[in-house]
Each structure stands twice: as C-alpha cells, then as structure tokens.
Design a protein around this motif. Sequence first.
Motif, PDB file in Angstrom:
ATOM      1  N   VAL A  58       0.848  -1.191   0.000  1.00 46.76           N
ATOM      2  CA  VAL A  58       0.000   0.000   0.000  1.00 46.76           C
ATOM      3  C   VAL A  58       0.885   1.242   0.000  1.00 46.76           C
ATOM      4  CG1 VAL A  58      -1.787   1.270   1.250  1.00 46.76           C
ATOM      5  CG2 VAL A  58      -1.787  -1.225   1.289  1.00 46.76           C
ATOM      6  N   TYR A  59       0.571   2.186  -0.887  1.00 51.16           N
ATOM      7  CA  TYR A  59       1.309   3.450  -0.994  1.00 51.16           C
ATOM      8  C   TYR A  59       0.394   4.568  -0.506  1.00 51.16           C
ATOM      9  CZ  TYR A  59       4.073   0.426  -3.970  1.00 51.16           C
ATOM     10  OH  TYR A  59       4.818  -0.630  -4.445  1.00 51.16           O
ATOM     11  N   VAL A  60       0.864   5.366   0.434  1.00 52.32           N
ATOM     12  CA  VAL A  60       0.034   6.372   1.096  1.00 52.32           C
ATOM     13  C   VAL A  60       0.659   7.754   0.966  1.00 52.32           C
ATOM     14  CG1 VAL A  60      -1.038   7.085   3.269  1.00 52.32           C
ATOM     15  CG2 VAL A  60      -0.759   4.650   2.765  1.00 52.32           C
ATOM     16  N   ALA A  61      -0.150   8.736   0.565  1.00 51.00           N
ATOM     17  CA  ALA A  61       0.290  10.130   0.568  1.00 51.00           C
ATOM     18  C   ALA A  61       0.202  10.637   2.006  1.00 51.00           C
ATOM     19  CB  ALA A  61      -0.583  10.969  -0.358  1.00 51.00           C
ATOM     20  N   ASP A  62       1.333  10.672   2.678  1.00 56.01           N
ATOM     21  CA  ASP A  62       1.427  11.104   4.076  1.00 56.01           C
ATOM     22  C   ASP A  62       1.572  12.627   4.055  1.00 56.01           C
ATOM     23  OD1 ASP A  62       1.756  11.243   6.784  1.00 56.01           O
ATOM     24  OD2 ASP A  62       3.699  10.214   6.833  1.00 56.01           O
ATOM     25  N   THR A  63       0.454  13.295   3.871  1.00 52.28           N
ATOM     26  CA  THR A  63       0.424  14.697   3.454  1.00 52.28           C
ATOM     27  C   THR A  63       1.218  15.632   4.355  1.00 52.28           C
ATOM     28  OG1 THR A  63      -1.721  14.293   2.445  1.00 52.28           O
ATOM     29  CG2 THR A  63      -1.115  16.589   2.824  1.00 52.28           C
ATOM     30  N   ASP A  64       0.922  15.643   5.631  1.00 54.20           N
ATOM     31  CA  ASP A  64       1.571  16.603   6.522  1.00 54.20           C
ATOM     32  C   ASP A  64       3.023  16.252   6.833  1.00 54.20           C
ATOM     33  OD1 ASP A  64      -0.715  18.062   6.529  1.00 54.20           O
ATOM     34  OD2 ASP A  64      -1.292  17.645   8.602  1.00 54.20           O
ATOM     35  N   GLY A 121      -2.126  12.800  -3.484  1.00 54.38           N
ATOM     36  CA  GLY A 121      -2.638  11.707  -4.301  1.00 54.38           C
ATOM     37  C   GLY A 121      -1.526  10.836  -4.836  1.00 54.38           C
ATOM     38  N   VAL A 122      -1.811   9.540  -4.990  1.00 48.84           N
ATOM     39  CA  VAL A 122      -0.862   8.593  -5.566  1.00 48.84           C
ATOM     40  C   VAL A 122      -1.604   7.665  -6.522  1.00 48.84           C
ATOM     41  CG1 VAL A 122       0.863   8.579  -3.722  1.00 48.84           C
ATOM     42  CG2 VAL A 122      -1.142   7.131  -3.517  1.00 48.84           C
ATOM     43  N   ALA A 123      -0.923   7.249  -7.576  1.00 47.83           N
ATOM     44  CA  ALA A 123      -1.501   6.323  -8.537  1.00 47.83           C
ATOM     45  C   ALA A 123      -0.397   5.536  -9.208  1.00 47.83           C
ATOM     46  CB  ALA A 123      -2.326   7.066  -9.588  1.00 47.83           C
ATOM     47  N   GLN A 128       2.341  -0.965 -13.502  1.00 48.36           N
ATOM     48  CA  GLN A 128       2.758  -0.864 -12.103  1.00 48.36           C
ATOM     49  C   GLN A 128       4.266  -0.686 -11.925  1.00 48.36           C
ATOM     50  OE1 GLN A 128       0.935  -3.812  -9.537  1.00 48.36           O
ATOM     51  NE2 GLN A 128      -1.059  -2.868  -9.866  1.00 48.36           N
ATOM     52  N   THR A 129       4.927  -0.135 -12.917  1.00 47.54           N
ATOM     53  CA  THR A 129       6.359   0.135 -12.772  1.00 47.54           C
ATOM     54  C   THR A 129       6.627   1.545 -12.279  1.00 47.54           C
ATOM     55  OG1 THR A 129       6.554   0.856 -15.075  1.00 47.54           O
ATOM     56  CG2 THR A 129       6.955  -1.487 -14.612  1.00 47.54           C
ATOM     57  N   LYS A 130       5.649   2.444 -12.410  1.00 47.72           N
ATOM     58  CA  LYS A 130       5.830   3.836 -12.018  1.00 47.72           C
ATOM     59  C   LYS A 130       4.769   4.258 -11.008  1.00 47.72           C
ATOM     60  CE  LYS A 130       7.835   5.182 -16.474  1.00 47.72           C
ATOM     61  NZ  LYS A 130       7.677   6.054 -17.670  1.00 47.72           N
ATOM     62  N   LEU A 131       5.184   5.159 -10.107  1.00 49.60           N
ATOM     63  CA  LEU A 131       4.286   5.728  -9.110  1.00 49.60           C
ATOM     64  C   LEU A 131       4.133   7.214  -9.399  1.00 49.60           C
ATOM     65  CD1 LEU A 131       2.757   5.053  -6.408  1.00 49.60           C
ATOM     66  CD2 LEU A 131       4.779   5.923  -5.230  1.00 49.60           C
ATOM     67  N   TYR A 132       2.902   7.640  -9.644  1.00 48.43           N
ATOM     68  CA  TYR A 132       2.603   9.047  -9.919  1.00 48.43           C
ATOM     69  C   TYR A 132       2.119   9.702  -8.631  1.00 48.43           C
ATOM     70  CZ  TYR A 132       2.811   7.994 -14.925  1.00 48.43           C
ATOM     71  OH  TYR A 132       3.224   7.611 -16.178  1.00 48.43           O
ATOM     72  N   VAL A 133       2.622  10.904  -8.340  1.00 45.58           N
ATOM     73  CA  VAL A 133       2.282  11.597  -7.095  1.00 45.58           C
ATOM     74  C   VAL A 133       1.789  13.005  -7.392  1.00 45.58           C
ATOM     75  CG1 VAL A 133       3.151  12.473  -4.903  1.00 45.58           C
ATOM     76  CG2 VAL A 133       3.993  10.279  -5.791  1.00 45.58           C
ATOM     77  N   PRO A 163      -3.043  20.323  -7.406  1.00 47.23           N
ATOM     78  CA  PRO A 163      -3.719  19.049  -7.713  1.00 47.23           C
ATOM     79  C   PRO A 163      -3.748  18.150  -6.488  1.00 47.23           C
ATOM     80  CG  PRO A 163      -1.479  19.038  -8.546  1.00 47.23           C
ATOM     81  CD  PRO A 163      -1.742  20.440  -8.073  1.00 47.23           C
ATOM     82  N   ARG A 164      -4.886  17.520  -6.251  1.00 46.18           N
ATOM     83  CA  ARG A 164      -5.039  16.745  -5.017  1.00 46.18           C
ATOM     84  C   ARG A 164      -5.327  15.265  -5.239  1.00 46.18           C
ATOM     85  NH1 ARG A 164      -5.087  19.870  -0.525  1.00 46.18           N
ATOM     86  NH2 ARG A 164      -5.399  22.100  -0.840  1.00 46.18           N
ATOM     87  N   SER A 165      -5.620  14.876  -6.467  1.00 45.98           N
ATOM     88  CA  SER A 165      -5.907  13.468  -6.709  1.00 45.98           C
ATOM     89  C   SER A 165      -5.611  13.161  -8.163  1.00 45.98           C
ATOM     90  CB  SER A 165      -7.372  13.153  -6.376  1.00 45.98           C
ATOM     91  OG  SER A 165      -7.645  11.781  -6.533  1.00 45.98           O
ATOM     92  N   LEU A 166      -5.344  11.895  -8.456  1.00 41.78           N
ATOM     93  CA  LEU A 166      -5.076  11.495  -9.826  1.00 41.78           C
ATOM     94  C   LEU A 166      -5.272   9.995  -9.969  1.00 41.78           C
ATOM     95  CD1 LEU A 166      -1.177  11.590 -10.422  1.00 41.78           C
ATOM     96  CD2 LEU A 166      -2.263  11.354  -8.196  1.00 41.78           C
ATOM     97  N   THR A 167      -5.509   9.558 -11.207  1.00 38.47           N
ATOM     98  CA  THR A 167      -5.641   8.133 -11.485  1.00 38.47           C
ATOM     99  C   THR A 167      -5.296   7.894 -12.940  1.00 38.47           C
ATOM    100  OG1 THR A 167      -7.099   6.203 -11.222  1.00 38.47           O
ATOM    101  CG2 THR A 167      -8.080   8.190 -12.160  1.00 38.47           C
TER     102      THR A 167
END
Length: 211
Positions: A58-64, A121-123, A128-133, A163-167
């Motif tokens: 699981v990849y999490v945007a740990d914002t603060d 945001g993360v996607a 599944q080779t790249k992680l977009y943030v 930007p706050r989210s992406l997919t």
Amino acid sequence: LLTSSATVSVRPKVSFLGATRPLITQWSQNELAPMSTLAADGFLSNAQGSTIDASGIVYVADTDHNRISRYSASTGAYLGSIGRVDTSSGTCNSNGTSNAWCMGGNFLAGANPGNLSTPSGVALSPNQTKLYVADTGNSRINVYDRASGAYLSQLPISGLNQPRSLTLDSAGNLYIVDTLNSRIRKFDSSGIEVGWIGKIGTQPTGGAAGC
C-alpha cells in the motif's frame, strides 16, 4: 516481531492501518478482544490518497509529513518513505534531493526535483512500474520508480493549481483533479492534454484541450 509464535500459528488474525499511525493488531477468531496491538514505525499525519499494487504493498500520501510511505497490506509493516530528508537517520540521507525508499529520517517540504510538499494523491501506471504523485504544495505531478522509489521526472504539465488526486486507466490516460482550477484534466499516455471537465459553480461543463 510477535511474542508467541505458537499462538499466532493456531489463531487466524487480521491486520489494519490506524488512522494516525500504522498498527498491527492480532484478533483471535473466537475472542472479541484483541490479543495484542503492536505500534509500527511510519507514523502518518493527515494521510489522504492511497493505492495498492498487485504484490500487496500500500502506498500512502502522508500529506503533513511531506512524503509517500508504503506498507504491507497483510501485516501493516512500514516499508519506508520517499521525499526530502532534513536529518539523516537510518537508511535516509539529508542530501537535499529525493530519497529512494528509506527508513528513518525527518521529512520536510521542498521544491527541488523529486521533493514533495503536502502530497495528496498517488496512482500506479498500468504496468505498475511507475508511481505518480500529486505534489499538491508544488502544483506538479512527480513520477517515481515504484520498486526502488527513485525519482524519474516531473510531468511537463503547465497551469496546475494544487492538484489533489489522480488516477490512470488501463490505456495509460492520466486524470488529474486540478483543485483550485475547479476542473479535471485528462492527458493521454504520451502526455498530451486531450480534454477537461468542470468549472466554478454547480453546473458541469467540459471541452477539448485548449478550450
């Protein structure tokens, strides 16, 4: 990590991530009370976006905390973070640039390539080779190697405003919630903008790129 291997071997358990920090909690199948709760490394603060890969990470945007953190979906174990580190600690170093997945360190906001500022945001790419943030505070989209955490590039997109989210869809089209511009923007797999929807107000609208 567990105090009683015999207990774990005969009693099924479930695990979950806590809202403010990841917790590994063991529950007996036949008991209402938890058997034990272990606090793991990798505290979270105002975590927002998340995604999961096919291997169960699981990849999490740990914002603060200005970083992206990853965890095992099955155990809740903390598996490291990426972002700018202020103080070297553990496997993280304070070189001012983005760290690949590392453990320890104090993460701060930054604007250099690969740094993060309140990411939201993360996607994952279709393969599944790249992680977009969604690097919200810097109004940009960063791309990292999913496996190593190495910074790859910033997408050449102009005019984003927090930007706050992406997919991404199966064809590799990228959809970005361009928050303060009150729209959702679509880019094809080559990075060309092909359309958008939205405007300030309550009635939807849309158009081709450049409208």
